[in-house]
Design a protein around this motif. Structure first.
Motif, PDB file in Angstrom:
ATOM      1  N   ALA A 116      -5.411   6.973   2.117  1.00  0.00           N
ATOM      2  CA  ALA A 116      -5.583   6.952   0.610  1.00  0.00           C
ATOM      3  C   ALA A 116      -7.351   7.379   0.226  1.00  0.00           C
ATOM      4  N   TRP A 117      -8.137   7.558   1.040  1.00  0.00           N
ATOM      5  CA  TRP A 117      -9.312   7.763   0.988  1.00  0.00           C
ATOM      6  C   TRP A 117      -9.706   9.667   0.914  1.00  0.00           C
ATOM      7  N   LEU A 143       0.755   4.287  -2.584  1.00  0.00           N
ATOM      8  CA  LEU A 143       0.288   5.252  -2.108  1.00  0.00           C
ATOM      9  C   LEU A 143       1.526   6.530  -2.938  1.00  0.00           C
ATOM     10  N   CYS A 173      -8.328  13.219  -6.479  1.00  0.00           N
ATOM     11  CA  CYS A 173      -8.215  13.376  -7.559  1.00  0.00           C
ATOM     12  C   CYS A 173      -9.901  13.204  -7.815  1.00  0.00           C
ATOM     13  N   LEU A 207      -5.483   4.543  -6.096  1.00  0.00           N
ATOM     14  CA  LEU A 207      -5.658   4.499  -4.733  1.00  0.00           C
ATOM     15  C   LEU A 207      -6.833   4.252  -4.922  1.00  0.00           C
ATOM     16  N   GLU A 208      -8.167   3.860  -5.146  1.00  0.00           N
ATOM     17  CA  GLU A 208      -8.674   2.513  -5.637  1.00  0.00           C
ATOM     18  C   GLU A 208      -8.806   1.406  -5.629  1.00  0.00           C
ATOM     19  N   ALA A 239       0.480   6.709  -6.258  1.00  0.00           N
ATOM     20  CA  ALA A 239      -0.732   7.637  -6.234  1.00  0.00           C
ATOM     21  C   ALA A 239      -0.416   8.983  -6.493  1.00  0.00           C
ATOM     22  N   ARG A 240       0.623   9.642  -5.584  1.00  0.00           N
ATOM     23  CA  ARG A 240       1.033  10.438  -4.946  1.00  0.00           C
ATOM     24  C   ARG A 240       1.782  11.336  -6.779  1.00  0.00           C
ATOM     25  N   SER A 295       0.679  -1.063  -0.284  1.00  0.00           N
ATOM     26  CA  SER A 295      -0.167  -0.089   0.084  1.00  0.00           C
ATOM     27  C   SER A 295       0.974   1.119  -0.058  1.00  0.00           C
ATOM     28  N   GLU A 339      -7.269  10.863   0.106  1.00  0.00           N
ATOM     29  CA  GLU A 339      -6.119  11.504  -2.276  1.00  0.00           C
ATOM     30  C   GLU A 339      -7.038  11.466  -3.154  1.00  0.00           C
ATOM     31  N   LEU A 340      -7.950  10.018  -2.611  1.00  0.00           N
ATOM     32  CA  LEU A 340      -8.764  10.121  -3.791  1.00  0.00           C
ATOM     33  C   LEU A 340      -9.468  10.641  -3.550  1.00  0.00           C
TER      34      LEU A 340
END
Length: 91
Positions: A49-50, A17, A56, A36-37, A20-21, A13, A52-53
């Motif tokens: 993660a939620w 992450l 997005c 992130l999903e 994703a960043r 993760s 950051e999602l």
């Protein structure tokens, strides 16, 4: 948002992450969302993660998804002031 140390419980993760960043910082929202999903499917209580999602989704004009993701972030970590702020602004 949470500090990086709070995510150190799952190296996979952490790597997703980080990727994703990087995607988010490059405005590659499609890639960031996909990563992130994956994280939130595996770790539904991952507030970072939620959050950051949610960012997005806001950037891609997906208000309904953003509200849901940010609400999940607040639910997973009620002390996260950034998630609260973003959720309030998303309304």
């Amino acid at each position: 948002m949470l500090d990086d140390e709070s995510m150190m419980n799952n190296p996979e993760s952490d790597a997703r992450l980080t990727r994703a960043r990087e995607a988010l910082n490059q405005a590659d929202f499609t890639r960031a969302i996909a990563l992130l999903e994956e994280i939130v499917v595996d770790e539904s209580d991952n507030a970072e993660a939620w959050c950051e999602l949610g960012v997005c989704y806001l950037e891609t004009q997906q208000a309904g998804n953003a509200l849901e993701a940010l609400a999940r972030a607040v639910g997973a970590n009620p002390e996260d002031a950034t998630a609260h702020h973003l959720l309030g602004n998303a309304h």
